[in-house]
Design an enzyme around this catalytic site. Structure first.
Site, mmCIF file in Angstrom:
data_model
loop_
_atom_site.group_PDB
_atom_site.id
_atom_site.type_symbol
_atom_site.label_atom_id
_atom_site.label_comp_id
_atom_site.label_asym_id
_atom_site.label_seq_id
_atom_site.Cartn_x
_atom_site.Cartn_y
_atom_site.Cartn_z
ATOM 1 N N SER A 135 0.757 -1.109 -0.072
ATOM 2 C CA SER A 135 0.485 -0.128 -0.190
ATOM 3 C C SER A 135 1.033 1.429 0.526
ATOM 4 O O SER A 135 1.774 1.538 -0.796
ATOM 5 C CB SER A 135 -1.117 -0.131 1.010
ATOM 6 O OG SER A 135 -2.152 0.866 1.198
ATOM 7 N N HIS B 263 -7.891 -5.963 -0.213
ATOM 8 C CA HIS B 263 -6.454 -4.589 0.333
ATOM 9 C C HIS B 263 -5.501 -5.197 1.286
ATOM 10 O O HIS B 263 -4.897 -5.036 1.202
ATOM 11 C CB HIS B 263 -7.026 -3.096 -0.329
ATOM 12 C CG HIS B 263 -5.844 -2.073 0.036
ATOM 13 N ND1 HIS B 263 -4.895 -2.211 -0.412
ATOM 14 C CD2 HIS B 263 -4.912 -1.784 1.243
ATOM 15 C CE1 HIS B 263 -3.550 -2.020 -0.233
ATOM 16 N NE2 HIS B 263 -3.867 -1.136 1.267
ATOM 17 N N ASP B 264 -6.534 -5.043 1.952
ATOM 18 C CA ASP B 264 -5.892 -5.754 3.529
ATOM 19 C C ASP B 264 -5.158 -7.003 3.395
ATOM 20 O O ASP B 264 -4.612 -7.682 4.314
ATOM 21 C CB ASP B 264 -7.040 -6.004 4.477
ATOM 22 C CG ASP B 264 -6.667 -4.731 5.374
ATOM 23 O OD1 ASP B 264 -5.737 -3.753 5.319
ATOM 24 O OD2 ASP B 264 -7.276 -4.639 6.561
ATOM 25 N N ARG C 287 -11.915 6.711 9.572
ATOM 26 C CA ARG C 287 -11.198 5.254 9.765
ATOM 27 C C ARG C 287 -12.168 4.039 9.084
ATOM 28 O O ARG C 287 -11.883 2.801 8.355
ATOM 29 C CB ARG C 287 -10.427 4.860 10.995
ATOM 30 C CG ARG C 287 -10.223 3.549 11.405
ATOM 31 C CD ARG C 287 -9.067 3.260 10.645
ATOM 32 N NE ARG C 287 -8.366 1.766 10.929
ATOM 33 C CZ ARG C 287 -7.394 1.234 10.346
ATOM 34 N NH1 ARG C 287 -6.685 2.095 9.718
ATOM 35 N NH2 ARG C 287 -6.711 0.107 11.180
ATOM 36 N N ASP D 158 -8.893 -6.258 -4.074
ATOM 37 C CA ASP D 158 -8.367 -5.349 -3.538
ATOM 38 C C ASP D 158 -8.998 -4.183 -5.292
ATOM 39 O O ASP D 158 -8.271 -3.570 -5.864
ATOM 40 C CB ASP D 158 -7.079 -5.420 -4.023
ATOM 41 C CG ASP D 158 -6.341 -3.805 -3.189
ATOM 42 O OD1 ASP D 158 -6.921 -2.959 -2.827
ATOM 43 O OD2 ASP D 158 -4.896 -4.086 -3.159
#
Lengths: 398, 398
Positions: B167, B366-367, B237, B333
């Site tokens: 990232s 993505h994580d 967040r 992602d």
């Protein structure tokens, strides 16, 4: 940081002005005609603000009910009383247009829980004399449809020729077809689905938390406190607005283009056009929409789950239906991807319904249903024309 | 509404505690060694907080630089001083692990602009004696890399064996390879891209607006005012967290499951598990991260555009490189889709570089780069092992 424009007018909710003194036509129901809510309580008195376009024929057979989306309202095809802009579906509805008001009698009502004149959280709670705020029970999509059916009764209409809507409006179309199958000759749900997905609930929850994090929200009692949770609502709108567009359209329209400048400022102003655009979307939204209504509308969408209301079998929601359906989805809609529409199509097929389905290739994302999208217009036109012939409706009076 | 836990400790930024009295090792640079920022000013004095794992060999040839992501920090493989949890890449880095600290000397530093000990907006501005707040110039990815290169100099390391990160960390890897090609033997950018897209800028802008909308942000001077913009940062967040996951994973993990209850409450509590989960993500984040750092980190990502720094030709960023590359992307992602990695691969091919590319099939979004993802580990292991052989590094000391 979003700098909200100074208001020349008194600090009052503009949406609340419309909520309590709507410029639309209003149908009022007294204590003898409560709205039975899914929350298990009766809402009474209550009112429905609505617009109509065209003329109801003698047989009362030419009515088209238009259902609006999350932040839409009854002003589908007339100048909006707050923004002064064209109605949100003015491209589609009007004399000689695809939903031809020379031929059809078009009804569009503000949903219950909304903020443009139908009973919602900004309305006065008769038991306290103050705005409901969060004391209004949570409203569901079936509640909205139940109220609309009382409006349709008021016109003496047994069967609607067509019910049409996109997004949350499409949910209402599906609910109409499921709960009032005999009252819907044809149904046109666009860019919608039979339930809200986990990701969609997540985005709605972010929006609600943004509103509720604003100290000017005042636990929902901001009207009494003469405040407006503008910043929180603007942030909610910005987050939601991203989901209405596709990545490809954002790239095409904005890319990494800079706003009114030739180079980066190395600061936190809106350097990029996409930032300015989003801030503008947030700022302009707060004048025309009530923050608590935003909470109620998003909750209604989250709660919608048509299959769950039928023991988990979506096909059962449409058992024995004789309604004609046309579903429309857009390839770049990631809020209600084509798979959502397809699941409805499969259920309708399983229920033996008459259904057509159009997936439209576009990069304009979810918002495509509101835009001048030729393929969408062609699909709607083809479906409505064919249904009108089957229904025996005369051609438009020119 | 998010109810933030009452803090037993004094109302101070926990991240700011680490910012000014870090428990990590710290390298300080005085006025004679300023950090030259892309904003056009010198940052001095400044400091870099870092962790190391393993031992630097005599030839100083076994160093692996790990670059952290937006909300990461230097605590890659040790217990986090604020959360008490394992390091963010503890699954990957350690004795006998894939990045084997019996073999490699691993360096991970907090980026400039961060909040865990490197100079950032919570650090004291020597010219005022107060925290910088927004008086810290905007920090860029190249600025972060420039500071890291001074840390690498400090260790007397001419060439890093490998630079690795996901990232925003992957952006730093690309920047290292572009700006210091001779100092990078091998580079492993994961789940990243050569520039931030319009949609990514849009999500970051929503996060920044959420922070700045919080009155406790105090124009960035909240530390002086003894406040914390917790609600705004929590909303930021929450919005960002949705983008780290895939729709499919959200559906699989949460679906429309209810939280601790058998039916809907018809209210605005967290009915759905996804709502509780997001609220929890928001609440726990605010203790470990500084709100202004969040603005700076997101801005650094938005500003990153490697091609723009080379007249719009991405291949020119890597002209003449002899670095070996391995790029990794994940099918689900949508923050950094495979097309972003592929554009880097194409540029590297055009530059005649040695490059391999792995797209990993997963629904974890993505994580995935932070998770125990066997295919990711296999790819990293294969690339590092092969590069180490080519570099003539001895096997690990057991």
């Amino acid at each position: 940081m979003i700098t909200l424009p100074k208001l020349a007018r008194p600090r009052r909710l503009l949406a609340a002005d419309e909520a309590n003194k709507p410029t639309s036509q209003v149908l009022r129901f007294g204590p003898d005609k409560p709205l039975k809510l899914d929350a298990g309580v009766d809402l009474a008195p209550f009112q429905i603000a609505y617009q109509t376009y065209g003329t109801l024929n003698e047989a009362r057979s030419n009515a088209v009910l238009v259902c609006h989306a999350l932040t839409g309202d009854q002003h589908a095809a007339n100048t909006h009383p707050v923004t002064g802009k064209d109605g949100w579906w003015d491209v589609l509805i009007g004399p000689g247009k695809i939903v031809d008001t020379n031929r059809f009698f078009v009804i569009c009502s503000n949903v219950i829980g909304g903020c443009l004149g139908s009973t919602g959280p900004a309305s006065i709670n008769p038991s306290t004399g103050k705005p409901y705020g969060l004391d209004l029970p949570v409203i569901t999509i079936p509640d909205m449809v139940r109220a609309q059916s009382m409006l349709v009764d008021h016109f003496g209409i047994d069967q609607l020729f067509c019910v049409i809507g996109g997004s949350m409006g499409g949910m209402q179309v599906l609910e109409w077809a499921a709960s009032h199958p005999k009252r819907v000759f044809s149904a046109l749900p666009i860019a919608t689905g039979p339930r809200h997905s986990s990701q969609n609930i997540a985005f709605n929850e972010v929006g609600r938390q943004a509103v509720m994090a604003d100290p000017d929200w005042c636990g929902g009692k901001y009207i009494e406190e003469d405040k407006r949770p503008e910043k929180g609502l603007a942030v909610a709108r910005m987050a939601a607005h991203i989901t209405y567009l596709s990545e490809a359209a954002l790239h095409r329209k904005f890319g990494r283009n800079l706003q009114d400048r030739s180079q980066l400022t190395f600061g936190f102003d809106a350097d990029f056009q996409i930032e300015s655009y989003l801030r503008h979307q947030g700022m302009t939204f707060v004048d025309r929409f009530d923050a608590n209504s935003y909470l109620y509308m998003t909750r209604a969408m989250d709660y919608f789950d048509l299959a769950a209301d039928h023991d988990g079998r979506l096909a059962d929601a449409f058992a024995g239906t004789s309604t004609r359906f046309c579903l429309v989805s857009f390839t770049s809609d990631w809020l209600f991807p084509t798979s959502e529409s397809r699941s409805v199509v499969h259920a309708l097929n399983a229920a033996g319904a008459s259904v057509s389905f159009v997936e439209i290739e576009t990069d304009r994302g979810h918002d495509a249903f509101l835009l001048d999208e030729p393929e969408l217009f062609a699909a709607i036109n083809g479906f409505i024309s064919s249904a009108a012939r089957a229904y025996g409706l005369p051609e438009a009076v020119q």
